[in-house]
Design an enzyme around this catalytic site. Structure first.
Site, short mmCIF file in Angstrom:
data_model
loop_
_atom_site.label_atom_id
_atom_site.label_comp_id
_atom_site.label_asym_id
_atom_site.label_seq_id
_atom_site.Cartn_x
_atom_site.Cartn_y
_atom_site.Cartn_z
N CYS A 1 -11.68 -61.54 11.98
CA CYS A 1 -11.92 -60.14 12.31
C CYS A 1 -11.46 -59.23 11.17
O CYS A 1 -10.29 -59.27 10.78
CB CYS A 1 -11.19 -59.76 13.60
SG CYS A 1 -11.31 -58.00 14.00
N CYS B 1 -8.42 -56.65 12.15
CA CYS B 1 -7.06 -57.09 12.43
C CYS B 1 -6.20 -56.89 11.18
O CYS B 1 -6.72 -56.79 10.07
CB CYS B 1 -7.06 -58.56 12.84
SG CYS B 1 -7.65 -58.85 14.53
N HIS C 1 -6.16 -57.03 18.89
CA HIS C 1 -7.58 -57.37 18.89
C HIS C 1 -8.22 -57.31 20.26
O HIS C 1 -9.38 -56.90 20.40
CB HIS C 1 -7.77 -58.77 18.30
CG HIS C 1 -9.20 -59.21 18.22
ND1 HIS C 1 -10.03 -58.86 17.17
CD2 HIS C 1 -9.97 -59.95 19.08
CE1 HIS C 1 -11.24 -59.37 17.37
NE2 HIS C 1 -11.23 -60.03 18.51
N ASN D 1 -18.56 -47.39 20.51
CA ASN D 1 -19.44 -48.34 21.20
C ASN D 1 -18.57 -49.49 21.69
O ASN D 1 -17.79 -50.04 20.92
CB ASN D 1 -20.49 -48.91 20.25
CG ASN D 1 -21.46 -47.86 19.74
OD1 ASN D 1 -21.69 -46.85 20.40
ND2 ASN D 1 -22.04 -48.09 18.58
N HIS E 1 -12.50 -50.19 18.35
CA HIS E 1 -12.67 -49.26 17.24
C HIS E 1 -13.76 -48.25 17.56
O HIS E 1 -14.55 -48.43 18.49
CB HIS E 1 -13.03 -50.00 15.95
CG HIS E 1 -14.44 -50.54 15.93
ND1 HIS E 1 -14.84 -51.63 16.69
CD2 HIS E 1 -15.56 -50.12 15.26
CE1 HIS E 1 -16.13 -51.85 16.49
NE2 HIS E 1 -16.59 -50.96 15.63
N GLN F 1 -16.28 -44.95 15.46
CA GLN F 1 -16.89 -44.59 14.18
C GLN F 1 -17.02 -43.07 14.09
O GLN F 1 -16.98 -42.36 15.09
CB GLN F 1 -18.26 -45.23 14.03
CG GLN F 1 -18.23 -46.76 14.05
CD GLN F 1 -19.62 -47.35 13.86
OE1 GLN F 1 -20.24 -47.18 12.81
NE2 GLN F 1 -20.11 -48.05 14.86
#
EC number: 2.7.7.12
Length: 373
Positions: A79, A82, A145, A185, A198, A200
């Site tokens: 990932c 992370c 995560h 999202n 997360h 954006q």
């Protein structure tokens, strides 16, 4: 008064900007300072995006062919959001972090827009074309995560709000930016490419179609009544009360009377503000609590569904012209219409833009109230 969040700006190996937003010690008080070093060897970002205007609708469409090769649902061990470890270097060159914002390595918009990106296309004047200048950033909400936004708690959610507000203010000062759009999202059904929690931020060099429509409707309403359309909508929803899910001192959460999605709720401030950067401390505190609460309710909406896919979209006022016709609100919605069914945008919605709902806003609001704490 002690600083609540400390920002530390650094650079990744390819020159992209990364900003730590620390709300824990020893960094928030500067007892210790962030000393990060990206040990990767990365080529410069090459964002060859362009915009083309659809002559039939007047809408700008972004073409970003380089995004075809972006990271797609990597294993947890790989990932990129992370923290870095001695064995693995990620996008975040630190062993732990609170909230981080950095430039997207695969941006849809960027200052590297190249007018020769589609030199093989014809040059008919009907197809207006321009470089897709702008900026795309990633916001990592937490180093954990498997967490979800609703798990962050009001304090960390407030740090996310502060980060989005700070980036909104900074990006609004970039020449050519017309709107700053913050969003999250969540879920494979939405099309996410990274499972780590997360969001954006897009800094558009044009007004997106939804914003352009909102601005036009608000302009018409003000010319006719002398009032703010979104203020009148909020006041009407609060008077009616049927679709109100929650109301506090500074915010109200309600399902709009013409909700399109199977689950949809809007978070609106009581005060007229253009964007997140304009919110005061008390408003940010209540918003952080409210957003965690609403997203938790979304996850409890269906029996037997642990994580409901959703989009949380911050609608903010345009930058520059028509700013007075914008008003901040957050739209949270999901395409899941039953525990085992999704709402597909088929012929009427996709081709004609004529929405058909499988439920009613009143039922959505009743269910969101029912699954509250």
């Amino acid at each position: 008064m002690a600083e609540r969040v400390r920002q530390t700006v650094t650079r990744l190996a390819d020159g992209r900007e990364l900003i730590f937003f620390d709300d824990t010690e020893p960094y928030v008080s500067a007892t210790a300072t962030r000393e990060s070093h990206d040990r990767r060897v990365l080529p410069p970002v090459a964002a060859m995006s362009e915009l083309r205007r659809d002559p039939l609708t007047g809408e700008w469409v972004t073409f970003a062919a380089h995004r075809m090769d972006r990271t797609f649902l990597p294993a947890v061990a790989d990932c990129p959001l992370c923290p870095s470890t001695p064995e693995t270097a990620t996008e975040i060159p630190a062993g732990d972090y609170d909230v981080v914002v950095f430039e997207n390595r695969f941006p849809a918009l960027g200052a590297h827009g190249d007018d020769s990106a589609s030199a093989d296309t014809d040059r008919d004047p009907l197809w207006s074309r321009r470089p897709a200048d702008g900026r795309c950033e990633v916001v990592a909400f937490t180093s954990a995560h498997d967490a979800r936004f609703a798990d962050l708690g009001p304090s960390r959610a407030r740090t996310v709000v502060d980060a989005l507000a700070a980036r909104t203010a900074a990006l609004s000062e970039v020449p050519g930016v017309r709107q700053v759009f913050c969003f999250e999202n969540r879920g494979a059904e939405i099309g996410v490419t990274l499972q780590h929690p997360h969001g954006q931020i897009y800094a558009y060099p044009f007004l997106p179609p939804r914003t352009a429509t909102l601005v036009e409707r608000a302009r018409e309403h003000r010319a006719r009544t002398g009032r703010s359309l979104q203020r009148d909508v909020l006041d009407a929803e609060r008077r009616e009360g049927t679709r109100v899910v929650w109301s506090g001192r500074a915010w109200t959460a309600y399902v709009p009377a013409a909700a399109r999605w199977p689950i949809e709720v809007h978070l609106a401030p009581h005060r007229d503000v253009p964007d997140l950067a304009a919110l005061g401390d008390a408003e940010r505190d209540e918003l952080a609590m409210l957003q965690c609460d609403m997203l938790a309710r979304v996850d409890r909406y269906f029996e037997g569904v642990d994580r409901v896919p959703y989009i949380a979209a911050w609608h903010q006022a345009p930058v520059g012209d028509d700013r007075e016709h914008g008003r901040l609100f957050c739209q949270i919605f999901s395409l899941r219409r039953a525990p085992d069914k999704l709402k597909y945008l088929a012929g009427s919605e996709s081709a004609m833009g004529a929405w058909i709902s499988d439920t009613t806003p009143e039922r959505i609001a009743a269910r969101l109230r029912e699954v509250g704490p």
